[in-house]
Design an enzyme around this catalytic site. Sequence first.
Site, PDB file in Angstrom:
ATOM      1  N   ARG A  69       0.885  -1.117  -0.020  1.00 58.57           N
ATOM      2  CA  ARG A  69      -0.032  -0.221  -0.034  1.00 58.57           C
ATOM      3  C   ARG A  69       0.801   1.142   0.170  1.00 58.57           C
ATOM      4  NH1 ARG A  69      -2.621   2.974   4.649  1.00 58.57           N
ATOM      5  NH2 ARG A  69      -4.008   4.457   3.534  1.00 58.57           N
ATOM      6  N   HIS A 113      -3.459  11.048   0.669  1.00 59.96           N
ATOM      7  CA  HIS A 113      -2.654  10.699   1.934  1.00 59.96           C
ATOM      8  C   HIS A 113      -2.289  12.274   2.431  1.00 59.96           C
ATOM      9  CE1 HIS A 113      -1.116   7.458   4.827  1.00 59.96           C
ATOM     10  NE2 HIS A 113      -1.035   8.552   5.338  1.00 59.96           N
ATOM     11  N   GLU A 158      -7.622   8.016   6.077  1.00 58.15           N
ATOM     12  CA  GLU A 158      -7.854   8.680   7.397  1.00 58.15           C
ATOM     13  C   GLU A 158      -8.469   9.977   7.370  1.00 58.15           C
ATOM     14  OE1 GLU A 158      -4.713   8.665  10.039  1.00 58.15           O
ATOM     15  OE2 GLU A 158      -4.765   6.492  10.165  1.00 58.15           O
ATOM     16  N   ASN A 281      -7.078   1.491   9.916  1.00 57.57           N
ATOM     17  CA  ASN A 281      -5.830   1.802  10.524  1.00 57.57           C
ATOM     18  C   ASN A 281      -5.996   1.950  12.053  1.00 57.57           C
ATOM     19  OD1 ASN A 281      -4.904   2.331   7.859  1.00 57.57           O
ATOM     20  ND2 ASN A 281      -4.657   4.394   8.264  1.00 57.57           N
ATOM     21  N   TYR A 283      -4.039   2.046  15.827  1.00 58.81           N
ATOM     22  CA  TYR A 283      -2.949   2.394  16.685  1.00 58.81           C
ATOM     23  C   TYR A 283      -3.222   2.071  18.216  1.00 58.81           C
ATOM     24  CZ  TYR A 283      -0.613   3.489  12.419  1.00 58.81           C
ATOM     25  OH  TYR A 283       0.119   3.699  11.314  1.00 58.81           O
ATOM     26  N   GLU A 342      -2.961  -0.066   8.121  1.00 61.80           N
ATOM     27  CA  GLU A 342      -1.917   0.224   8.977  1.00 61.80           C
ATOM     28  C   GLU A 342      -2.236  -0.350  10.218  1.00 61.80           C
ATOM     29  OE1 GLU A 342      -0.909   4.435   9.168  1.00 61.80           O
ATOM     30  OE2 GLU A 342      -1.705   4.720   7.129  1.00 61.80           O
TER      31      GLU A 342
HETATM   32  C1  BGC Z   1      -1.139   7.859   9.193  1.00 61.07           C
HETATM   33  C2  BGC Z   1       0.433   7.736   8.749  1.00 61.07           C
HETATM   34  C3  BGC Z   1       1.353   7.999   9.985  1.00 61.07           C
HETATM   35  C4  BGC Z   1       0.920   6.890  11.139  1.00 61.07           C
HETATM   36  C5  BGC Z   1       1.688   6.977  12.384  1.00 61.07           C
HETATM   37  C6  BGC Z   1      -1.512   7.176  10.490  1.00 61.07           C
HETATM   38  O1  BGC Z   1      -2.438   8.288  11.078  1.00 61.07           O
HETATM   39  O2  BGC Z   1      -1.744   7.369   8.064  1.00 61.07           O
HETATM   40  O3  BGC Z   1       0.624   8.514   7.797  1.00 61.07           O
HETATM   41  O4  BGC Z   1       2.524   7.851   9.739  1.00 61.07           O
HETATM   42  O5  BGC Z   1      -0.468   7.215  11.395  1.00 61.07           O
HETATM   43  O6  BGC Z   1       1.633   8.208  13.055  1.00 61.07           O
END
Ligand code: BGC
Length: 441
Positions: A69, A113, A158, A281, A283, A342
């Site tokens: 990607r 992006h 995002e 995505n 995190y 992601e």
């Molecule tokens: C984004 C990336 C970023 C990653 C880490 C995501 O929000 O798509 O571009 O580097 O998080 O912060």
Amino acid sequence: MFLWGTATAAYQIEGAAREDGRGVSIWDTFAHEPGRTRDGHTGDVACDHYHRWREDVALMSGLGLNAYRFSIAWPRVLAQGRGEVNARGLDFYDRLVDALLAAGIQPVPTLFHWDLPQALEDRGGWLNRDTAAVFAEYAATVAGRLADRVPLWITLNEPFVHMAYGYAMGLHAPGHLLLTDALPAAHHQLLGHGLAVQALRAAGARQVALTNNCTPVWPASQEEADLRAAEAYDVLHNRLFNDPLLLGKYPDMSAYIPTLDFLRDGDLATIATPIDALGINYYNPTRIAAPTADGLPFADAGVTGFPTTAFGWPVVPDGLRELLTGLKARYDTALPPILITENGCSQDDVPADDGTIEDTARVAFLEGHLAAMRQAMAEGVDVRGYFAWSLLDNFEWAEGYHQRFGLVHVDFATQRRTPKRSYHWFREFLKAQNRTQNTDT
Ligand code: BGC
């Protein structure tokens, strides 16, 4: 075929900001303004991927990926955002796509992006409704060149983060501080997505998705005020972007957004144009408390009690399972197949004297999150792919080069790439996947 990949984004890796007819993006402008990024870092050179893409494809091939990607820089294709097409910009992606296919890696381009052409920002950027239609024209231009070889497209990356950081809080380009008045930037991105899905299909694209950044929302307590704030955050971060896409309607925001005067007849039907997959995505989860006095209907209370990344983000693998099963419970049959587009972590990776990089915390991060993904699948969520963020250490937006997310270390002084322990671990993991897949069939 389950897609196993890594993800990157144009402004974060390409560099070559002034080459071959590329126009200026809002990130070029923003990063060059004093005080916007840590130590004034910019993406002018980044990982120099624009020149070193062959080496980077070879690194992916060495990993044994079957998908990649990446994002297409809109101002590389259309320097002014619309109008005259810059053939040299399209040529770059054309060559990249061919090299990926030759290496057995499926290209998965994202069209936006965050690097909006500055010429469009000068007309209001995503606050201007016209940007939605211009985005669809750009999508058609790129697909006209690549749709014969690209099986899966992602429209936006995002839209929440772009709206929140770029338009509401002024932390990312274009740097506006509009708080809840940033909402038109969400709507116009979503409208642009819907129009782009239609344009892509008309140009022969086979599969189309959108990537949302989603977070499980945890109330700071069971007090009424915290519960209400957590619900507001869930609405603004998650549902504002998933509900119109999957259900064709906005969630009720009347308690904190007085009017949706940007919404016109037919918009929601356009936004809800069926897609083939939803990119997620993930995190970390978010813990939310009642608002303080800054004009927002919630306050970030911080997640505690977990290990943290170099960014200070909590590492909560089970949050991925919670998120995926929560999406399934909320949207049920309206939820298309999911791609984890992601997932990853930043660490302070310093090469040892012998040059190796032992990023064992990243290995643990990946192991934990992949197990959580499997668990969600066992609980009935249809996940079709996983893309680790990121292939390379890169330009981490407002943090410049200070946060390293790569499976491959980049020495930004020399552009030397060194695979980290996590790269080797992921390669062995993928080999084992292939063995299981071959035994299963
Ligand atoms: C984004 C990336 C970023 C990653 C880490 C995501 O929000 O798509 O571009 O580097 O998080 O912060």
